[in-house]
Design a protein around this motif. Structure first.
Motif, PDB file in Angstrom:
ATOM      1  N   ARG A 133       0.374  -1.304  -0.161  1.00 28.38           N
ATOM      2  CA  ARG A 133       0.213   0.062   0.152  1.00 28.38           C
ATOM      3  C   ARG A 133       1.322   1.234  -0.014  1.00 28.38           C
ATOM      4  NH1 ARG A 133      -5.427   1.349   4.291  1.00 28.38           N
ATOM      5  NH2 ARG A 133      -5.512   3.104   2.984  1.00 28.38           N
ATOM      6  N   ARG A 134       1.523   1.323  -1.350  1.00 26.09           N
ATOM      7  CA  ARG A 134       2.256   2.508  -1.534  1.00 26.09           C
ATOM      8  C   ARG A 134       2.348   3.648  -2.443  1.00 26.09           C
ATOM      9  NH1 ARG A 134       2.879  -0.954  -5.353  1.00 26.09           N
ATOM     10  NH2 ARG A 134       4.471  -1.752  -5.810  1.00 26.09           N
ATOM     11  N   GLU A 135       3.016   4.552  -2.938  1.00 25.43           N
ATOM     12  CA  GLU A 135       3.022   5.360  -3.747  1.00 25.43           C
ATOM     13  C   GLU A 135       4.392   4.939  -4.371  1.00 25.43           C
ATOM     14  OE1 GLU A 135       1.421   9.121  -2.786  1.00 25.43           O
ATOM     15  OE2 GLU A 135      -1.122   7.944  -3.067  1.00 25.43           O
ATOM     16  N   GLY A 136       4.788   6.180  -5.342  1.00 23.60           N
ATOM     17  CA  GLY A 136       6.148   5.554  -6.055  1.00 23.60           C
ATOM     18  C   GLY A 136       6.399   7.553  -5.596  1.00 23.60           C
ATOM     19  N   THR A 137       6.903   7.113  -4.225  1.00 25.57           N
ATOM     20  CA  THR A 137       7.467   8.286  -3.455  1.00 25.57           C
ATOM     21  C   THR A 137       9.195   8.390  -3.249  1.00 25.57           C
ATOM     22  OG1 THR A 137       7.428   6.658  -1.152  1.00 25.57           O
ATOM     23  CG2 THR A 137       5.560   8.827  -1.982  1.00 25.57           C
TER      24      THR A 137
END
Length: 332
Positions: A133-137
């Motif tokens: 559960r992540r974004e391309g940070t």
């Protein structure tokens, strides 16, 4: 002879507790475990950093918070900060692993609620994994700098790891999801000592002697999430399979902040939060935490919930945050 075969629940759930926000979140986490899994056979360990040269203020929890956690069956385990401390509190999850009992563990970020049956999870502790559960940070690609492949490959090379084996070949070159990247909100392994030692070694190496491909990259607050996929890959782990869908699904919720919880999470998550927070002995401690006081006890969470359609949420979290801020409902 009695059967001494470990059950699937004979593992340690680990979270961090310290003064301020985390001590209240730890109470909510512990309360949600007791509510939803009253027969849990493992341990809940709340790891607490101790005062030292790397902390400007005392990081220990209040006496009331400690009493509440112990009343919920949690074991509070102290640990010393030798590498990170106040300047990088995300490093707590790395350093605390050395203080755990040597048994399979599941780390959960403290801002997590347990909402379902832990026995439904297919936890193979010999093959570690972590939250998707992540974004391309990270990394942030600069116009004239190296791309995703060069950056990640330099890290795998640093630690003698097989970079090609980590790739998701269903995704195109230079698309961030092709490269192994996790949210550090949960992860697990069979040995906290071995996993923690390698996590600490990799994180310190990246922080103190970064490869040249990383010179343009910011590592605070991303250092733990940069090192984590390397550690997981080094132990023959990888992306979670369908048997772990309950993590960040029907079994756990990493809500991040209470306003975000009310804005976007399921009715079940709200139900668990409010059942724990309204438990009378816990309420006496939790009422000192402004987000619980406003969101739960003063019903501002219900107002926040009414601003959004959970079936049609904005694609970007920042849009949700901005709406909550505009309505005076952003509390942390």
């Amino acid at each position: 002879m009695p059967d001494t075969t470990p059950t699937q629940q004979d593992f340690t759930i680990m979270a961090i507790g310290q003064a301020g926000r985390l001590q209240y979140e730890a109470i909510l986490l512990a309360g949600s475990l007791r509510l939803t899994n009253p027969d849990f056979a493992g341990k809940l360990v709340i790891c607490e950093p101790q005062p030292g040269s790397l902390w400007k203020t005392d990081p220990r929890m209040s006496a009331d918070a400690r009493a509440a956690l112990e009343g919920l069956g949690a074991e509070i385990v102290p640990f010393e900060s030798q590498a990170f401390g106040q300047d990088y509190p995300f490093g707590n999850k790395i350093e605390a692993l050395a203080a755990l009992p040597e048994a399979p563990f599941l780390f959960l970020d403290t801002d997590t609620l347990i909402t379902g049956d832990l026995t439904t999870l297919d936890l193979d502790f010999t093959r570690p994994s972590a939250s998707m559960r992540r974004e391309g940070t990270w990394p942030r690609i600069e116009l004239y700098g190296p791309g995703y492949e060069a950056i990640w490959k330099s890290l795998y090379n640093r630690f003698g790891l097989d970079f090609a084996a980590s790739l998701d070949l269903s995704k195109p070159d230079e698309y961030w999801q092709r490269y192994l990247y996790f949210n550090a909100g949960w992860f697990f392994h069979e040995s906290p000592r071995r996993f923690g030692a390698r996590f600490l070694s990799y994180a310190r190496s990246i922080r103190d002697d970064r490869p040249v491909e990383l010179v343009l990259q910011e590592l605070n607050p991303w250092l733990d999430q940069v090192a984590l996929p390397l550690v997981i890959h080094s132990f023959d782990g990888g992306r979670p399979g369908p048997g772990l869908a309950g993590l960040d699904g029907e079994v756990t919720c990493h809500y991040r902040t209470l306003p975000l919880l009310y804005a976007r999470e399921s009715d079940r998550v709200v139900e668990v939060l409010e059942a724990v927070a309204k438990d009378q002995p816990l309420r006496r401690v939790l009422r000192d935490y402004a987000p619980v006081k406003a969101m739960v006890y003063q019903n501002q969470g219900r107002r926040a919930r009414g601003l959004f359609d959970r079936a049609d949420l904005p694609h970007r979290e920042q849009v949700i945050r901005n709406t909550l801020k505009r309505e005076g409902l952003w509390l942390r």
